[in-house]
Design an enzyme around this catalytic site. Sequence first.
Site, PDB file in Angstrom:
ATOM      1  N   ASP A  73       0.779  -1.399   0.012  1.00 28.02           N
ATOM      2  CA  ASP A  73      -0.156  -0.061  -0.010  1.00 28.02           C
ATOM      3  C   ASP A  73       0.949   1.277  -0.099  1.00 28.02           C
ATOM      4  O   ASP A  73       0.473   2.265  -0.552  1.00 28.02           O
ATOM      5  CB  ASP A  73      -0.872   0.067   1.281  1.00 28.02           C
TER       6      ASP A  73
ATOM      7  N   ASP B  20      -4.042  10.302   4.929  1.00 31.58           N
ATOM      8  CA  ASP B  20      -4.152  11.000   6.205  1.00 31.58           C
ATOM      9  C   ASP B  20      -3.086  12.262   6.278  1.00 31.58           C
ATOM     10  O   ASP B  20      -2.111  12.039   5.551  1.00 31.58           O
ATOM     11  CB  ASP B  20      -4.024  10.107   7.578  1.00 31.58           C
TER      12      ASP B  20
ATOM     13  N   ALA C 205      -3.602   9.065  21.618  1.00 32.15           N
ATOM     14  CA  ALA C 205      -3.322   9.009  23.111  1.00 32.15           C
ATOM     15  C   ALA C 205      -3.587  10.560  23.500  1.00 32.15           C
ATOM     16  O   ALA C 205      -2.771  11.202  24.233  1.00 32.15           O
ATOM     17  CB  ALA C 205      -1.638   8.918  23.155  1.00 32.15           C
TER      18      ALA C 205
END
Length: 291
Positions: free
Chosen positions: A73, A148, A212
């Site tokens: 990918d 992203d 996080a």
Amino acid sequence: MAKHFQHVAIVGKHQAPGIRPILEEIAEFVTRQGLDVSLQHETALNTGITSYDALSNEQLGERCDLAIVVGGDGTMLGFAREMARHGTPLVGINQGRLGFITDISMEKFREALAPILAGDYEKEHRTMLEGAVWRDEQNIFEGLALNDVVVSRGATASMVELRIDVGEEFVANLRADGVIVASPTGSTAYSLSAGGPILHPSIAGWLLVPIASHTLSNRPIVLPDTGVVTMEIVAGRDASVNFDMQSLASLLHGDRITVRRSAHKVCFLHPKGWSYYATLRRKLRWYEGVS
């Protein structure tokens, strides 16, 4: 009968051991179908294949009406960004491990490619993210991403604090290791590891996923892809931003990262009968436990 395609580009993950005979095998198969073949210049240079024209990405986009990407990918991500503005359809043959967008196995490439080359395939378009970094109202960096845009804390900082706006509306102040703005394609990448949901590729939306977070109530949220997402660095040292594989480090307080839907889309071709849900079952092992 007129050929559906005329000129095929082939690009491969040239660092992979043993990739040369694989690329030669695929190229020979395509030429036997009566199509012209050109190799990406970098692929040809690093594999030593000289039997075919070696063209730049720009030349491939201008001259070829189909591209075959051999690798994982990551290989597809980089090349898809280059081909998006040309509208060149892409077929992925998987030489990696996971393969959400390179979905044809090397072992079955002949059976899958022959119908596609003859015009029998499933077509889908994937949206892309277009981002920029602004400092003192000056655009200092631009990038495209299929997966992203990620803002991360610096190596020596315990966290980064970000102000998030969508369009003209203030959404939140986040104190976290970072934040991910992911497309539906990217929802099965880093976003998934950070606890984000999976978005079907046909959904017109983005994911905003804290990494996080220092506040448990900061949860992933699905946003419409019609507005601009702005992330401003409020606190934290040496933060960075990553557009797929393009990075800018050492962001300063007050820097703003804007993300919007790109005018370009990536076109993927799949074997007839391809299913996104079948891909999820296979790659995420959702079939386990079914008798």
